[in-house]
Scaffold this motif. Structure first.
Motif, PDB file in Angstrom:
ATOM      1  N   ALA A 438       7.556  79.372 -28.823  1.00  0.00           N
ATOM      2  CA  ALA A 438       8.998  79.201 -28.661  1.00  0.00           C
ATOM      3  C   ALA A 438       9.626  79.828 -29.614  1.00  0.00           C
ATOM      4  CB  ALA A 438       9.461  77.775 -28.848  1.00  0.00           C
ATOM      5  N   ALA A 439      10.911  80.581 -29.470  1.00  0.00           N
ATOM      6  CA  ALA A 439      11.807  81.363 -30.370  1.00  0.00           C
ATOM      7  C   ALA A 439      12.090  80.586 -31.231  1.00  0.00           C
ATOM      8  CB  ALA A 439      12.966  81.832 -29.343  1.00  0.00           C
ATOM      9  N   ALA A 440      12.085  81.164 -32.800  1.00  0.00           N
ATOM     10  CA  ALA A 440      12.512  80.248 -33.847  1.00  0.00           C
ATOM     11  C   ALA A 440      13.769  80.358 -33.832  1.00  0.00           C
ATOM     12  CB  ALA A 440      11.781  80.853 -35.226  1.00  0.00           C
ATOM     13  N   ARG A 441      14.537  79.247 -34.316  1.00  0.00           N
ATOM     14  CA  ARG A 441      16.063  79.184 -34.055  1.00  0.00           C
ATOM     15  C   ARG A 441      16.515  78.555 -35.379  1.00  0.00           C
ATOM     16  NH1 ARG A 441      18.885  82.776 -30.401  1.00  0.00           N
ATOM     17  NH2 ARG A 441      17.783  82.689 -28.651  1.00  0.00           N
ATOM     18  N   CYS A 442      17.745  78.857 -35.845  1.00  0.00           N
ATOM     19  CA  CYS A 442      18.508  78.426 -36.874  1.00  0.00           C
ATOM     20  C   CYS A 442      18.881  76.903 -36.660  1.00  0.00           C
ATOM     21  CB  CYS A 442      19.487  78.986 -37.419  1.00  0.00           C
ATOM     22  SG  CYS A 442      20.609  78.476 -38.605  1.00  0.00           S
ATOM     23  N   GLY A 443      18.330  76.017 -37.578  1.00  0.00           N
ATOM     24  CA  GLY A 443      19.040  74.665 -37.382  1.00  0.00           C
ATOM     25  C   GLY A 443      20.537  74.304 -37.493  1.00  0.00           C
ATOM     26  N   THR A 444      21.013  75.275 -38.150  1.00  0.00           N
ATOM     27  CA  THR A 444      22.698  75.064 -38.149  1.00  0.00           C
ATOM     28  C   THR A 444      23.577  75.766 -37.076  1.00  0.00           C
ATOM     29  OG1 THR A 444      22.368  75.035 -40.429  1.00  0.00           O
ATOM     30  CG2 THR A 444      24.683  75.485 -39.702  1.00  0.00           C
ATOM     31  N   CYS A 445      23.109  76.900 -36.858  1.00  0.00           N
ATOM     32  CA  CYS A 445      24.007  77.691 -35.585  1.00  0.00           C
ATOM     33  C   CYS A 445      23.265  78.212 -34.375  1.00  0.00           C
ATOM     34  CB  CYS A 445      24.822  78.913 -36.287  1.00  0.00           C
ATOM     35  SG  CYS A 445      23.398  80.371 -36.631  1.00  0.00           S
ATOM     36  N   HIS A 446      21.667  77.898 -34.567  1.00  0.00           N
ATOM     37  CA  HIS A 446      20.916  77.967 -33.169  1.00  0.00           C
ATOM     38  C   HIS A 446      20.644  79.649 -33.315  1.00  0.00           C
ATOM     39  CE1 HIS A 446      20.772  73.791 -32.349  1.00  0.00           C
ATOM     40  NE2 HIS A 446      22.041  74.018 -32.313  1.00  0.00           N
ATOM     41  N   GLY A 447      21.267  80.571 -34.116  1.00  0.00           N
ATOM     42  CA  GLY A 447      20.779  81.893 -34.053  1.00  0.00           C
ATOM     43  C   GLY A 447      19.200  82.009 -34.238  1.00  0.00           C
ATOM     44  N   PRO A 448      18.766  83.461 -33.839  1.00  0.00           N
ATOM     45  CA  PRO A 448      17.523  83.809 -34.131  1.00  0.00           C
ATOM     46  C   PRO A 448      17.244  84.072 -35.574  1.00  0.00           C
ATOM     47  CG  PRO A 448      18.647  85.698 -33.657  1.00  0.00           C
ATOM     48  CD  PRO A 448      19.675  84.520 -33.524  1.00  0.00           C
ATOM     49  N   LEU A 449      16.075  83.612 -36.024  1.00  0.00           N
ATOM     50  CA  LEU A 449      15.249  83.877 -37.147  1.00  0.00           C
ATOM     51  C   LEU A 449      14.513  85.052 -37.525  1.00  0.00           C
ATOM     52  CD1 LEU A 449      14.038  80.113 -38.077  1.00  0.00           C
ATOM     53  CD2 LEU A 449      16.358  81.363 -38.537  1.00  0.00           C
ATOM     54  N   GLY A 450      14.399  85.625 -38.599  1.00  0.00           N
ATOM     55  CA  GLY A 450      13.936  86.828 -38.631  1.00  0.00           C
ATOM     56  C   GLY A 450      13.233  86.781 -39.927  1.00  0.00           C
ATOM     57  N   LEU A 451      12.466  87.831 -40.375  1.00  0.00           N
ATOM     58  CA  LEU A 451      11.960  88.247 -41.908  1.00  0.00           C
ATOM     59  C   LEU A 451      12.343  89.493 -42.290  1.00  0.00           C
ATOM     60  CD1 LEU A 451       8.534  86.958 -41.085  1.00  0.00           C
ATOM     61  CD2 LEU A 451      10.148  85.605 -42.398  1.00  0.00           C
ATOM     62  N   ALA A 452      12.927  89.325 -43.544  1.00  0.00           N
ATOM     63  CA  ALA A 452      13.351  90.848 -44.161  1.00  0.00           C
ATOM     64  C   ALA A 452      12.172  91.483 -44.747  1.00  0.00           C
ATOM     65  CB  ALA A 452      14.259  90.703 -45.056  1.00  0.00           C
ATOM     66  N   LYS A 453      11.160  90.802 -45.036  1.00  0.00           N
ATOM     67  CA  LYS A 453       9.699  91.343 -45.834  1.00  0.00           C
ATOM     68  C   LYS A 453       8.626  90.540 -45.483  1.00  0.00           C
ATOM     69  CE  LYS A 453      11.131  89.492 -50.171  1.00  0.00           C
ATOM     70  NZ  LYS A 453      11.429  89.885 -51.773  1.00  0.00           N
ATOM     71  N   ALA A 454       7.555  91.053 -45.854  1.00  0.00           N
ATOM     72  CA  ALA A 454       6.195  90.208 -45.488  1.00  0.00           C
ATOM     73  C   ALA A 454       6.103  88.840 -45.938  1.00  0.00           C
ATOM     74  CB  ALA A 454       5.041  91.150 -45.878  1.00  0.00           C
ATOM     75  N   ASP A 455       6.424  88.688 -47.292  1.00  0.00           N
ATOM     76  CA  ASP A 455       6.409  87.503 -47.765  1.00  0.00           C
ATOM     77  C   ASP A 455       7.782  86.564 -47.944  1.00  0.00           C
ATOM     78  OD1 ASP A 455       7.369  89.297 -49.681  1.00  0.00           O
ATOM     79  OD2 ASP A 455       6.277  88.625 -51.410  1.00  0.00           O
ATOM     80  N   GLY A 456       8.891  87.188 -47.205  1.00  0.00           N
ATOM     81  CA  GLY A 456      10.234  86.583 -47.314  1.00  0.00           C
ATOM     82  C   GLY A 456      10.288  85.208 -46.578  1.00  0.00           C
ATOM     83  N   THR A 457      11.334  84.661 -46.697  1.00  0.00           N
ATOM     84  CA  THR A 457      11.728  83.276 -46.091  1.00  0.00           C
ATOM     85  C   THR A 457      12.536  83.656 -44.874  1.00  0.00           C
ATOM     86  OG1 THR A 457      11.992  82.220 -48.238  1.00  0.00           O
ATOM     87  CG2 THR A 457      12.881  81.104 -46.419  1.00  0.00           C
ATOM     88  N   PRO A 458      12.234  82.951 -43.752  1.00  0.00           N
ATOM     89  CA  PRO A 458      12.934  83.269 -42.656  1.00  0.00           C
ATOM     90  C   PRO A 458      14.570  83.054 -42.748  1.00  0.00           C
ATOM     91  CG  PRO A 458      11.072  81.784 -42.141  1.00  0.00           C
ATOM     92  CD  PRO A 458      11.307  81.994 -43.699  1.00  0.00           C
ATOM     93  N   THR A 459      15.017  84.210 -42.276  1.00  0.00           N
ATOM     94  CA  THR A 459      16.752  84.124 -42.334  1.00  0.00           C
ATOM     95  C   THR A 459      17.278  84.160 -41.056  1.00  0.00           C
ATOM     96  OG1 THR A 459      16.272  85.258 -44.375  1.00  0.00           O
ATOM     97  CG2 THR A 459      18.436  85.280 -43.382  1.00  0.00           C
ATOM     98  N   CYS A 460      18.511  83.535 -41.043  1.00  0.00           N
ATOM     99  CA  CYS A 460      19.268  83.684 -39.444  1.00  0.00           C
ATOM    100  C   CYS A 460      19.819  85.016 -39.336  1.00  0.00           C
ATOM    101  CB  CYS A 460      20.099  82.169 -39.427  1.00  0.00           C
ATOM    102  SG  CYS A 460      21.108  82.261 -37.963  1.00  0.00           S
ATOM    103  N   GLY A 461      19.881  85.509 -38.144  1.00  0.00           N
ATOM    104  CA  GLY A 461      20.622  86.543 -38.206  1.00  0.00           C
ATOM    105  C   GLY A 461      22.041  86.535 -37.677  1.00  0.00           C
ATOM    106  N   TRP A 462      22.263  85.474 -37.525  1.00  0.00           N
ATOM    107  CA  TRP A 462      23.826  85.142 -37.327  1.00  0.00           C
ATOM    108  C   TRP A 462      24.448  84.645 -38.549  1.00  0.00           C
ATOM    109  CZ3 TRP A 462      23.901  82.134 -31.904  1.00  0.00           C
ATOM    110  CH2 TRP A 462      23.416  83.023 -30.897  1.00  0.00           C
ATOM    111  N   CYS A 463      24.034  83.652 -39.150  1.00  0.00           N
ATOM    112  CA  CYS A 463      24.769  83.094 -40.454  1.00  0.00           C
ATOM    113  C   CYS A 463      24.304  83.211 -41.531  1.00  0.00           C
ATOM    114  CB  CYS A 463      24.913  81.511 -40.108  1.00  0.00           C
ATOM    115  SG  CYS A 463      23.423  80.668 -40.479  1.00  0.00           S
TER     116      CYS A 463
END
Length: 706
Positions: A438-463
């Motif tokens: 299932a697509a990983a979504r932000c718990g605050t705004c439901h935006g898509p999550l992504g990674l900026a680098k290999a060992d990075g923390t998932p970050t919301c693409g919206w907020c």
């Protein structure tokens, strides 16, 4: 009263008129319009043309008409048509442009005088004023909005740097050349017609070519043809890199960059150079020092003297669509300008947009293209690596970079750089649950999550929030897997696959766009539109994630995908020099076959025929009215035109959870587009005058209708 004698009405008018010493009139004939006096209390007015009709620089649609002001005698020699002025409007001083000066006013009352003239420079020429008015009318906008796009902000210091009419060096005469057009049917004839002072219209399908025969050289030679006919030229391109390439080609063709004190050169008119440089180039064109303007979207309104040629390159690029109201498109603005100023029109690209194909099939423009023999001689060999093609590879066929693509990169690196085009920037712009997918979504705004680098923390693409403790809402899993891979991750993988080989990344979101790379072995990973050029051409190109390019639901998804692929494929050497292009993925079949055959005209023609059958643009005119429900319904209700279809309203996803915006689409036959635009403008003027609430945007011929 009863018993009183009375004259007939006609005799009464005669008696009254005779008492005042005025011209007698006969009953049934129209009366002579009395000449109104222009008055302004306490102000001495100009003796000649004492009334100025101005365009107020205010956005409300109900103010989109000329307003009359008295011209004080002290401003009579400065308040000329086209200059900026300050006027009193209500309780405030506002900016305005003088459109014309007339002898008498239409207004019956007393006129307010002009407050002052800002600079006395006629920045809106009559030709640009007509074009701006036509643009506003075509897209249901206002003249003030269009002039805001056409005229750059004033830079007072620059006005003294560009002489108004000082002596200048003699204008250089370029030498005629047509080598870049020799392989295109109709190309040399187009140049001959332009040189002779004609106004031909052409839709040009360009071919790849080495320096001297590429598309920048072809445009430069068309500009030279206009200059040989003693006329100016205007070239509009998608971005600054293309502008620089055309300016370099112009310099090689004998049209150098304009500098103060010279005449007849070319100026660069783009917003990225800053306000001073942009205004300096604008003044050079306005005052006739520069005869050629090369720029981006807003330069379509540049005040070129004696305009003989307008050029739009790569008209399918989304950068040609103005994101501000009234949302005009460069191609259509230049087409309007071609008709209003009777100048030659040239729109071209490696691909063919459906709108450009419509110009050809409707007879408005002629086609300029090469025959199949020339296409095969000047293009690379194209191969589509679909799952069917890769079936014999077994499980390796599912790899993002299958074995044939990996092998082609390794073999062709010995001859020069290899281009790898990816549709997305970043590292991993989208992730999913590693357990249930299932697509990983932000718990605050439901935006898509992504990674900026290999060992990075998932970050919301919206907020932009970090999702360090993310868990899947479907299955509770805490592991992530990549769904979409960006240019940075692709470069990292290729660097591991080809150790010792330089890997370069080009993209706006990944450190900047490279303009050029050297002719040395290297892997160049670029996002769409950020592909750098190389002097001798790429040895090969690999176009990854082809299915992504044709997976959208927008109206022009297939022609746009082909345009992106051809833009990269055109940078590769011809097949005779070993050039090869590999398309990786299961893209839509029609677009894939058009790339393999290098046949953008065929795809555009089929798309146009299908749209005509389905009643889609450009076979019809559409208007998208979007906003709050009450506002949309009120505006649409006032639009009554023949053969109107009202589609909607429907909710617009992503515009609010509780009260989302709605969109209504208005559709009319192509011939009714002008009537629809006029009716929409009138409805918007009523909305503005009544100060109706809610939010609203109106866009005619939207580019991204889904």
């Amino acid at each position: 009263m009863p018993g009183e004698s009375a004259l007939p009405p006609t005799d009464a008018r005669r008696s009254d008129a005779g008492a005042r010493g005025e011209q007698l009139t006969l009953e049934g004939l129209p009366t002579v319009r009395r000449r109104r006096r222009t008055r302004a209390e306490g102000v001495v007015l100009a003796t000649e043309l004492p009334v100025a009709r101005v365009c107020i620089d205010l956005p409300p649609p109900h103010l989109d008409h000329p307003f009359e002001y008295a011209v004080p005698a002290a401003l009579a020699d400065q308040a000329l048509p086209g200059v900026r002025v300050k006027v009193r409007f209500g309780r405030q001083d506002v900016d305005a442009y003088v459109l014309e000066r007339v002898t008498e006013a239409e207004h019956d009352g007393e006129l307010v005088p002009l407050r002052r003239v800002v600079d006395g420079l006629p920045v809106v020429t009559p030709q640009v004023a007509r074009l701006a008015r036509a643009t506003a009318d075509r897209w249901a906008g206002t003249l003030a909005d269009v002039l805001r796009l056409a005229v750059p902000p004033r830079h007072a210091r620059v006005e003294g740097e560009v002489p108004s009419s000082d002596e200048r060096a003699p204008e250089p005469v370029p030498a005629p050349a047509a080598s870049a057009w020799a392989d295109h049917r109709g190309g040399p004839a187009f140049l001959t017609h332009v040189t002779a002072g004609g106004a031909p219209r052409a839709v040009w399908t360009a071919l790849p070519g080495e320096p001297g025969r590429g598309w920048p050289d072809a445009i430069a030679q068309a500009v030279v043809a206009a200059r040989l006919g003693a006329r100016g030229a205007l070239v509009v391109l998608p971005d600054a890199r293309d502008v620089d390439r055309v300016l370099a080609a112009l310099a090689a063709a004998g049209v150098p960059r304009w500098t103060p004190g010279t005449s007849g050169g070319a100026v660069r008119l783009t917003a990225d150079e800053g306000p001073a440089a942009r205004y300096r180039a604008f003044l050079a064109a306005l005052r006739g020092h520069a005869s050629v303007v090369v720029g981006t979207r807003a330069s379509a309104f540049a005040p070129v003297a004696d305009l003989g040629l307008v050029v739009c390159w790569d008209d399918g690029d989304p950068l040609h669509a103005e994101p501000r109201a009234p949302y005009p498109h460069t191609r259509e603005v230049l087409a309007l300008r071609s008709e209003l100023e009777r100048c030659a029109f040239l729109v071209g690209g490696f691909a063919r947009t459906v709108e450009a194909q419509a110009l050809v099939e409707h007879g408005w423009a002629h086609e300029v293209a090469a025959d199949r023999r020339q296409v095969r001689a000047r293009t690379a060999r194209v191969r589509a690596l679909t799952t069917t093609e890769l079936a014999r590879e077994g499980p390796a066929a599912a790899a993002r970079l299958p074995t044939p693509a990996w092998r082609a990169i390794r073999e062709r690196l010995a001859d020069g750089p290899v281009l790898v085009q990816v549709p997305r920037a970043g590292y991993v712009p989208a992730v999913a649950c590693g357990r249930c997918r299932a697509a990983a979504r932000c718990g605050t705004c439901h935006g898509p999550l992504g990674l900026a680098k290999a060992d990075g923390t998932p970050t919301c693409g919206w907020c932009g929030r970090l999702a360090a403790d993310w868990r899947c809402t479907e299955c509770g899993g805490a592991t992530l897997r990549s769904v979409r891979i960006g240019s940075q991750r692709t470069a990292e993988e290729l660097g591991r696959a080809f150790p010792g080989i330089t890997v370069r990344v080009s993209g706006r979101a990944t450190g900047g766009v490279l303009a050029e790379v050297p002719d040395r072995p290297a892997v160049v990973v670029a996002t769409v539109g950020a592909e750098p050029v190389t002097p001798a051409g790429y040895a090969a190109a690999v176009l990854l994630d082809a299915a992504v390019a044709t997976a959208g639901s927008s109206l022009g998804v297939l022609p746009d995908a082909l345009r992106r692929w051809l833009g990269a494929a055109a940078l590769v050497r011809p097949a005779s020099d070993g050039g090869v292009v590999l398309l990786v993925g299961d893209a839509e079949e029609r677009a894939t076959q058009a790339l393999v055959r290098w046949d953008p005209v065929g795809l555009a023609s089929r798309e146009l025929a299908e749209r005509g059958t389905l009643g889609l643009p450009p076979a019809v005119r559409l208007a998208a009215v979007q906003g709050s429900r009450e506002a949309v319904l009120a505006v649409v209700e006032r639009v009554t035109v023949p053969d109107l279809e009202v589609l909607g309203p429907v909710p617009v996803p992503g515009t609010g959870d509780l009260t989302p915006d709605v969109r209504t689409v208005l559709r009319v036959p192509r011939a009714g587009g002008t009537v629809l635009a006029r009716a929409l403008a009138a409805s918007l003027a009523v909305r503005s005058a009544r100060r109706e609430g809610g939010t609203l945007t109106v866009q005619l011929d939207p580019q991204d209708l889904r």
